[in-house]
Design a protein around this motif. Structure first.
Motif, mmCIF file in Angstrom:
data_model
loop_
_atom_site.group_PDB
_atom_site.id
_atom_site.type_symbol
_atom_site.label_atom_id
_atom_site.label_comp_id
_atom_site.label_asym_id
_atom_site.label_seq_id
_atom_site.Cartn_x
_atom_site.Cartn_y
_atom_site.Cartn_z
ATOM 1 N N ILE A 150 0.855 -1.186 0.000
ATOM 2 C CA ILE A 150 0.000 0.000 0.000
ATOM 3 C C ILE A 150 0.889 1.234 0.000
ATOM 4 C CG2 ILE A 150 -1.841 1.239 1.187
ATOM 5 C CD1 ILE A 150 -2.469 -1.453 2.642
ATOM 6 N N VAL A 151 0.699 2.116 -0.971
ATOM 7 C CA VAL A 151 1.514 3.328 -1.051
ATOM 8 C C VAL A 151 0.682 4.602 -0.927
ATOM 9 C CG1 VAL A 151 3.344 2.231 -2.383
ATOM 10 C CG2 VAL A 151 1.427 3.291 -3.587
ATOM 11 N N ASP A 152 -0.637 4.471 -0.932
ATOM 12 C CA ASP A 152 -1.508 5.642 -0.785
ATOM 13 C C ASP A 152 -2.930 5.192 -0.508
ATOM 14 O OD1 ASP A 152 -0.826 8.404 -0.761
ATOM 15 O OD2 ASP A 152 -0.007 8.212 -2.787
ATOM 16 N N PHE B 57 -10.369 3.743 -1.146
ATOM 17 C CA PHE B 57 -9.533 2.923 -2.017
ATOM 18 C C PHE B 57 -8.096 2.932 -1.504
ATOM 19 C CE2 PHE B 57 -13.059 4.230 -4.634
ATOM 20 C CZ PHE B 57 -13.272 3.188 -5.535
ATOM 21 N N LEU B 58 -7.420 1.806 -1.649
ATOM 22 C CA LEU B 58 -5.987 1.723 -1.383
ATOM 23 C C LEU B 58 -5.257 1.642 -2.717
ATOM 24 C CD1 LEU B 58 -5.904 -0.850 1.565
ATOM 25 C CD2 LEU B 58 -5.801 1.654 1.701
ATOM 26 N N ILE B 59 -4.163 2.363 -2.825
ATOM 27 C CA ILE B 59 -3.340 2.334 -4.030
ATOM 28 C C ILE B 59 -2.148 1.421 -3.762
ATOM 29 C CG2 ILE B 59 -1.997 3.702 -5.666
ATOM 30 C CD1 ILE B 59 -3.794 6.076 -4.995
ATOM 31 N N GLU C 117 6.570 -2.086 -5.154
ATOM 32 C CA GLU C 117 7.605 -1.764 -4.176
ATOM 33 C C GLU C 117 7.063 -0.809 -3.119
ATOM 34 O OE1 GLU C 117 10.493 -3.212 -4.106
ATOM 35 O OE2 GLU C 117 10.214 -4.270 -6.010
ATOM 36 N N PRO C 118 7.494 -0.975 -1.858
ATOM 37 C CA PRO C 118 7.048 -0.043 -0.810
ATOM 38 C C PRO C 118 7.818 1.265 -0.894
ATOM 39 C CG PRO C 118 8.601 -1.612 0.115
ATOM 40 C CD PRO C 118 8.379 -2.030 -1.330
ATOM 41 N N ASP C 119 7.307 2.278 -0.231
ATOM 42 C CA ASP C 119 7.995 3.564 -0.150
ATOM 43 C C ASP C 119 7.791 4.109 1.262
ATOM 44 O OD1 ASP C 119 9.088 6.047 -0.348
ATOM 45 O OD2 ASP C 119 7.877 6.731 -2.046
ATOM 46 N N GLY D 68 1.837 -1.769 4.326
ATOM 47 C CA GLY D 68 2.144 -0.499 3.694
ATOM 48 C C GLY D 68 2.292 0.627 4.693
ATOM 49 N N VAL D 69 3.075 1.613 4.327
ATOM 50 C CA VAL D 69 3.257 2.847 5.097
ATOM 51 C C VAL D 69 3.019 3.981 4.106
ATOM 52 C CG1 VAL D 69 4.859 4.234 6.453
ATOM 53 C CG2 VAL D 69 4.957 1.725 6.583
ATOM 54 N N TYR D 70 2.040 4.835 4.377
ATOM 55 C CA TYR D 70 1.595 5.776 3.351
ATOM 56 C C TYR D 70 0.988 7.023 3.989
ATOM 57 C CZ TYR D 70 -2.606 3.107 4.563
ATOM 58 O OH TYR D 70 -3.618 2.469 5.261
#
Length: 281
Positions: A75-77, A174-176, A180-182, A268-270
């Motif tokens: 999850i990126v956003d 919604f999850l984007i 790859e993680p960011d 994810g971290v977003y």
């Protein structure tokens, strides 16, 4: 080079609308299922995936949380889309002509009051945008679709009634997802961390595992459980917290959680979406 973003549904679906809103520079890639959208990102057909996870009226989108942990994606956003349900008919139809309205099983209950008030029967469709496409090709003035204004534009339908949803706050989250993680970003509205875990088979393990978030002042915004592989004895938890794993208090809480679990995986971290903190989002 053009970048694609995959979503579940046909062109004109609310997932398409989310793509246009959140990633306007990306080319939307329609997929028949959430599995297909995830696979499109995994195999490189798409750079991102737009995955609906919950609706403020309907609740959790079935099966999605069980799909995400095994997806291999991150999850990126997140983005929130205000779901405006519209009654779409053929160009020569009037509201009085309509006897049936076709829509996804999730959307029918969201506008049940309007349908009752106008004596319109709801009929299920696998996708709201598909319903719009079929109404356009069918040419029957007595049949309408429940869909977005974007779908009306794409399929050449007219909006017979706008914003007919029962709830004034009807919103889908919604999850984007990306390959790859960011973890480098910091959001203006704060950060979110999503993860899945399974607790160890010891008395009060879940209670103890959650204690670390309370004692370290970490706000947990979501905790959901679901069975694994249909086994009542195998329960996995999906959780979301405010903060970044590099934050001192989050780091301590996750370390304590890890002690009481036999599986912990950060999904994810977003950045938190600004709408998360708005009333009526």
């Amino acid at each position: 080079m053009a970048q694609n973003i995959a979503f579940q549904g046909e062109l004109g679906a609310y997932g398409h609308e989310a793509c246009v809103t959140a990633r306007p520079a990306f080319t939307p890639l329609p997929c028949s299922t959430f599995d297909a959208a995830i696979e499109a990102v995994r195999d490189g057909q798409a750079d991102l995936g737009m995955i609906a996870v919950e609706n403020s009226t309907y609740g959790r989108v079935a099966d999605v949380h069980s799909l995400l942990p095994g997806s291999g994606l991150h999850i990126v956003d997140e983005t929130f889309v205000r779901v405006h349900v519209n009654l779409l008919g053929t160009q020569d139809a009037t509201l009085e002509d309509v006897k049936e309205a076709h829509g996804h099983p999730v959307i029918l209950p969201q506008c049940s009051q309007f349908l009752r008030d106008h004596g319109i029967r709801g009929r299920t469709s696998s996708d709201n945008a598909r319903a719009a496409r079929e109404v356009a090709s069918g040419g029957d003035v007595t049949v309408a679709a429940l869909a977005s204004e974007l779908a009306a534009e794409i399929y050449g339908l007219q909006v017979l009634a706008r914003n007919i949803e029962d709830s004034a706050r009807n919103t889908t989250r919604f999850l984007i997802m990306a390959r790859e993680p960011d973890y480098t970003r910091r959001g203006d509205a704060g950060m979110m961390t999503s993860f899945v875990f399974r607790v160890r088979n010891i008395p009060a393990a879940l209670y103890k595992a959650m204690g670390g978030f309370a004692t370290n002042g970490v706000n947990m915004t979501k905790l959901e459980s679901y069975m694994l592989h249909g086994d009542f004895r195998a329960t996995q938890f999906y959780a979301e917290i405010e903060g970044h794993p590099d934050d001192a208090n989050v780091k301590l809480a996750l370390e304590e959680l890890d002690y009481f679990t036999d599986m912990l995986h950060v999904m994810g971290v977003y950045p938190a979406a600004a709408r998360r903190h708005e009333n009526g989002a």
